[in-house]
Design a protein around this motif. Sequence first.
Motif, mmCIF file in Angstrom:
data_model
loop_
_atom_site.group_PDB
_atom_site.id
_atom_site.type_symbol
_atom_site.label_atom_id
_atom_site.label_comp_id
_atom_site.label_asym_id
_atom_site.label_seq_id
_atom_site.Cartn_x
_atom_site.Cartn_y
_atom_site.Cartn_z
ATOM 1 N N HIS A 27 3.073 11.800 -9.443
ATOM 2 C CA HIS A 27 1.914 11.278 -8.725
ATOM 3 C C HIS A 27 1.627 12.017 -7.415
ATOM 4 O O HIS A 27 0.472 12.203 -7.048
ATOM 5 C CB HIS A 27 2.102 9.789 -8.422
ATOM 6 C CG HIS A 27 2.189 8.934 -9.645
ATOM 7 N ND1 HIS A 27 1.139 8.772 -10.522
ATOM 8 C CD2 HIS A 27 3.222 8.209 -10.149
ATOM 9 C CE1 HIS A 27 1.505 7.969 -11.503
ATOM 10 N NE2 HIS A 27 2.770 7.618 -11.306
ATOM 11 N N ASP A 28 2.683 12.405 -6.698
ATOM 12 C CA ASP A 28 2.444 13.053 -5.391
ATOM 13 C C ASP A 28 3.324 14.285 -5.152
ATOM 14 O O ASP A 28 3.237 14.920 -4.098
ATOM 15 C CB ASP A 28 2.634 12.059 -4.249
ATOM 16 C CG ASP A 28 4.040 11.462 -4.182
ATOM 17 O OD1 ASP A 28 4.906 11.906 -4.967
ATOM 18 O OD2 ASP A 28 4.271 10.559 -3.344
ATOM 19 N N THR B 81 -3.924 1.693 -2.964
ATOM 20 C CA THR B 81 -3.740 3.057 -2.476
ATOM 21 C C THR B 81 -4.639 3.324 -1.278
ATOM 22 O O THR B 81 -4.550 4.393 -0.669
ATOM 23 C CB THR B 81 -4.040 4.084 -3.582
ATOM 24 O OG1 THR B 81 -5.361 3.866 -4.088
ATOM 25 C CG2 THR B 81 -3.019 3.983 -4.709
ATOM 26 N N ASP B 82 -5.481 2.355 -0.912
ATOM 27 C CA ASP B 82 -6.359 2.479 0.256
ATOM 28 C C ASP B 82 -6.016 1.389 1.261
ATOM 29 O O ASP B 82 -6.113 0.189 0.957
ATOM 30 C CB ASP B 82 -7.825 2.372 -0.150
ATOM 31 C CG ASP B 82 -8.771 2.567 1.035
ATOM 32 O OD1 ASP B 82 -8.987 3.723 1.448
ATOM 33 O OD2 ASP B 82 -9.260 1.544 1.575
ATOM 34 N N CYS C 59 0.831 -1.198 0.000
ATOM 35 C CA CYS C 59 0.000 0.000 0.000
ATOM 36 C C CYS C 59 0.870 1.254 0.000
ATOM 37 O O CYS C 59 1.884 1.313 0.709
ATOM 38 C CB CYS C 59 -0.924 -0.001 1.225
ATOM 39 S SG CYS C 59 -2.055 1.400 1.327
ATOM 40 N N ASP C 60 0.468 2.248 -0.781
ATOM 41 C CA ASP C 60 1.143 3.535 -0.809
ATOM 42 C C ASP C 60 0.201 4.536 -1.467
ATOM 43 O O ASP C 60 -0.685 4.148 -2.248
ATOM 44 C CB ASP C 60 2.455 3.442 -1.603
ATOM 45 C CG ASP C 60 3.427 4.573 -1.284
ATOM 46 O OD1 ASP C 60 4.497 4.289 -0.715
ATOM 47 O OD2 ASP C 60 3.114 5.735 -1.594
ATOM 48 N N ILE C 61 0.393 5.821 -1.166
ATOM 49 C CA ILE C 61 -0.422 6.850 -1.800
ATOM 50 C C ILE C 61 0.036 7.124 -3.222
ATOM 51 O O ILE C 61 -0.660 7.780 -3.987
ATOM 52 C CB ILE C 61 -0.398 8.164 -0.985
ATOM 53 C CG1 ILE C 61 1.041 8.700 -0.883
ATOM 54 C CG2 ILE C 61 -1.006 7.959 0.391
ATOM 55 C CD1 ILE C 61 1.128 10.081 -0.249
ATOM 56 N N ASN C 62 1.233 6.613 -3.570
ATOM 57 C CA ASN C 62 1.817 6.864 -4.881
ATOM 58 C C ASN C 62 1.745 5.587 -5.732
ATOM 59 O O ASN C 62 2.484 4.628 -5.480
ATOM 60 C CB ASN C 62 3.266 7.315 -4.716
ATOM 61 C CG ASN C 62 3.906 7.752 -6.017
ATOM 62 O OD1 ASN C 62 3.855 7.040 -7.010
ATOM 63 N ND2 ASN C 62 4.511 8.937 -6.004
ATOM 64 N N PRO C 63 0.872 5.542 -6.740
ATOM 65 C CA PRO C 63 0.722 4.322 -7.548
ATOM 66 C C PRO C 63 1.973 3.960 -8.337
ATOM 67 O O PRO C 63 2.224 2.784 -8.605
ATOM 68 C CB PRO C 63 -0.452 4.655 -8.482
ATOM 69 C CG PRO C 63 -0.493 6.151 -8.547
ATOM 70 C CD PRO C 63 -0.044 6.619 -7.192
#
Length: 454
Positions: A274-275, A78-79, A56-60
């Motif tokens: 992405h972020d 991402t969730d 999991c990470d906020i950055n795909p």
Amino acid sequence: MLAAGTAVQAAAPLSFSFMGRKLKVALVGTGVRGTSFWGKRLVEVYSDSLEFVGLCDINPGRLAYAKKYMGVKCDTYTDFDTMIGENKPDLVIVTTTDATHHEYIIRGLELGCDVLTEKPLTTDEVKCQQILDAERKYDRKVIVGFNYRWSPYNTKVKELLQKGTIGKVTSVDFHWYLNTHHGASYFRRWHGQREMGGTLWVHKSTHHFDLLNWWLDSDPYEVFAYGDLERYGSANDFRGNNCRDCAHTANCEFHWDITKSKRDMALYVNNEKHDGYVRDNCLFRDQINIYDKMSAQVKYANNVVVNYSLTTYSPFEGWRVAFNGTEGRIEAWLDIPYHQKEVLSQEELHALEMSQGGKEVAKYEPVVVHKIWNKHETIQVPYERGGHGGGDKRLHDKIFKNPGAKDPFDRAAGVRDGAMSILIGVAARKSIESGEPIRIAELTDLEPRAKRLI
């Protein structure tokens, strides 16, 4: 499983109920530490006893890279809640930015998982209390990945103190030096902003404070500190956007070319879109708001007094510690260039420390014991260069290979250990801001004890 309400009273035992199957592991945070030490190495060494069921990470973009780099077949998310709900992992490993550790630790506990977090446990006393409350409430285990305890060299120091070699310890001098390669790197990254990493009092010094707490077998009681930003950040008279796009490359002695690192390019630069996270930020950007020189006096509940300092722009990387006792003195140090003939560059030394390979015994390093009224004795201790002095692989073996093995040095670290290490750093920050000494008991509901609870 620990009884409800007692989980913070002792270091969490590193044991899991495998129930005749592999341990199901989920990782949140796919930066360099997560994908290597808590990722690729676990896959390569412990695949017979564990399997990754989710990343999991906020950055795909980083997620896609992490899956390929680690060599796993699990799904990516991402969730966080979706990952846990679909895979029901036994263990969640948290390697996100420090300021978000508490979110994933607490949510992991709520969803019925044990949690292993990278250091530091969290970045302030409020988040720390929330973690303490959650572990009590949800009756699960929190483990903090303190690898320095597991280095054979540091363990020898513990053994000597534990045997009472110099009687009762009364005071300690402990000084850590980060060089202009490693030390500067913190100021390029998100660690340079206190809202992300809690300052190096927390992110870096948590390692050193945990060693002190473990070596002294006591809890910190009170902290008084000084600190300032004098070398990096706005202290400099020029700055740029980042090292790839800077008009001052020719006259900046700290210029770092990230394009020379295929891994950093693939993990970070290629995924900035992405972020917006920039890995080679300017060391002198105005957003930097942490300290680059730090000094503290720490009084322990057993009346030991520690003088500690952290320097972030030393010409070399290393450390010194000296314990004064009623019957003598112990001195230990690593990587002080004036004491050895070192041919490796400072950059190479750091790369080896972070690596996970290396020989079983690479060299020997001295520990000096000087008893009162006697000549000093020099003890040669086996020392491994790679993997944080050999601590990384021993920590992993304890968790994933020999979880039930007894340890005479009590190196397993639970939530109380994580809390006591960061609370020294939190207290140091508060002391600098207020100009007053800060008592540890004022920060959370943990009461400092003269002898650590294990």
